[in-house]
Design a protein around this motif. Structure first.
Motif, PDB file in Angstrom:
ATOM      1  N   VAL A 194     -46.872 -25.338  14.493  1.00 53.13           N
ATOM      2  CA  VAL A 194     -48.025 -24.525  14.889  1.00 53.13           C
ATOM      3  C   VAL A 194     -49.237 -25.010  14.108  1.00 53.13           C
ATOM      4  O   VAL A 194     -49.203 -25.123  12.891  1.00 53.13           O
ATOM      5  N   TYR A 195     -50.319 -25.315  14.850  1.00 52.32           N
ATOM      6  CA  TYR A 195     -51.446 -25.964  14.163  1.00 52.32           C
ATOM      7  C   TYR A 195     -52.661 -25.074  13.944  1.00 52.32           C
ATOM      8  O   TYR A 195     -53.640 -25.516  13.340  1.00 52.32           O
ATOM      9  N   GLY A 239     -51.830 -20.409  17.865  1.00 54.27           N
ATOM     10  CA  GLY A 239     -50.385 -20.493  18.011  1.00 54.27           C
ATOM     11  C   GLY A 239     -49.916 -21.725  18.766  1.00 54.27           C
ATOM     12  O   GLY A 239     -48.710 -21.898  18.997  1.00 54.27           O
ATOM     13  N   LYS A 240     -50.855 -22.586  19.158  1.00 53.78           N
ATOM     14  CA  LYS A 240     -50.486 -23.816  19.853  1.00 53.78           C
ATOM     15  C   LYS A 240     -49.696 -24.736  18.925  1.00 53.78           C
ATOM     16  O   LYS A 240     -49.830 -24.680  17.702  1.00 53.78           O
ATOM     17  N   GLN A 241     -48.918 -25.629  19.549  1.00 53.08           N
ATOM     18  CA  GLN A 241     -48.009 -26.476  18.789  1.00 53.08           C
ATOM     19  C   GLN A 241     -48.357 -27.951  18.957  1.00 53.08           C
ATOM     20  O   GLN A 241     -48.985 -28.358  19.937  1.00 53.08           O
ATOM     21  N   HIS A 250     -58.792 -24.999  20.959  1.00 50.91           N
ATOM     22  CA  HIS A 250     -57.511 -25.664  20.699  1.00 50.91           C
ATOM     23  C   HIS A 250     -57.728 -27.064  20.145  1.00 50.91           C
ATOM     24  O   HIS A 250     -57.091 -27.466  19.152  1.00 50.91           O
TER      25      HIS A 250
END
Length: 250
Positions: A16-17, A21-23, A83
């Motif tokens: 997770v970056y 919560g995106k990976q 993002h």
């Protein structure tokens, strides 16, 4: 697809970056000297398609690079800007702990990711004045608003902005989705400003430049062993390696 360099590649998936919560996935050469030259590689307009870049990322890692490939969503309210910038902030902060270089790394992108990458170099104020070591644009359009900045890179160049770092371009000569003329137009604009801009046009299409083929059944690009795509992807990996090592003219 397995890398072609005889080097073992380690993969760490699903980190997770950021707050979204995106990976992202990490590809690194096993037992390589650290810090490894580093690339942050952005996928195209398909939402959350980091897996599409696995063949290219693995091949680049086999060349000795640490490659970070994040998901992002072009259908987000902001077009994916948050993002993309979150993933960039993560790379700057965390790449060192992952075996790479968080201070100076290549920012690369395919399709919509290409303009997003160049946009950061043209507008470093959007990321606290930071610029990448180099930009690598793969099969991109640069007359559209960059997802990172909201400004078209060609318009920024026309207004006198400079990327300030080397720019390397690769575009399939048979690309029916984003015609190669878009990369040629960018190269011409940069050269008019006095920059040396390597532009390669391998004999492949939009998906082939990242070692994939478009699958209509799933509406996704999938790994392929087609010779034109493998050859193009290996060429891109070499471009990424050159850019990460400081090759090219600023």
């Amino acid at each position: 697809m397995a890398p072609d360099m005889g080097t073992t590649v380690e993969t760490e998936r699903g980190l997770v970056y950021g707050p979204s919560g995106k990976q992202l996935d990490v590809y690194r050469p096993a037992e390589a000297p650290r810090p490894a030259p580093t690339v942050l590689l952005w996928h195209g307009i398909g939402p959350d398609e980091r897996d599409v870049l696995e063949p290219l990322a693995s091949t680049a890692a086999a060349h000795g690079l640490l490659v970070l490939v994040p998901d992002w969503r072009s259908d987000a309210a902001d077009g994916g800007r948050a993002h993309l910038l979150e993933s960039l902030a993560f790379a700057r902060k965390e790449a060192g702990g992952l075996g790479g270089d968080g201070e100076s790394f290549v920012l690369a992108g395919w399709s919509a990711g290409a303009g997003a990458a160049l946009g950061v170099a043209l507008r470093p104020e959007s990321v606290e004045g930071w610029r990448p070591r180099a930009v690598v644009g793969l099969a991109g359009r640069y007359d559209l608003q960059a997802r990172t900045t909201g400004a078209a890179p060609l318009a920024d160049l026309d207004a006198g902005r400079e990327p300030g770092v080397p720019v390397h371009l690769v575009h399939g000569s048979r690309d029916p989705v984003v015609e190669a003329r878009y990369s040629r137009d960018l190269a011409e604009a940069l050269r008019a400003a006095g920059r040396t801009v390597p532009l390669q046009e391998p004999d492949t299409d939009h998906a082939g430049v990242i070692m994939t083929a478009y699958d209509p059944a799933t509406d996704r690009c999938v790994p392929t062993t087609a010779e034109h795509a493998v050859r193009a992807g290996r060429a891109v990996a070499e471009v990424l390696t050159e850019a990460a090592g400081g090759g090219g003219a600023a």
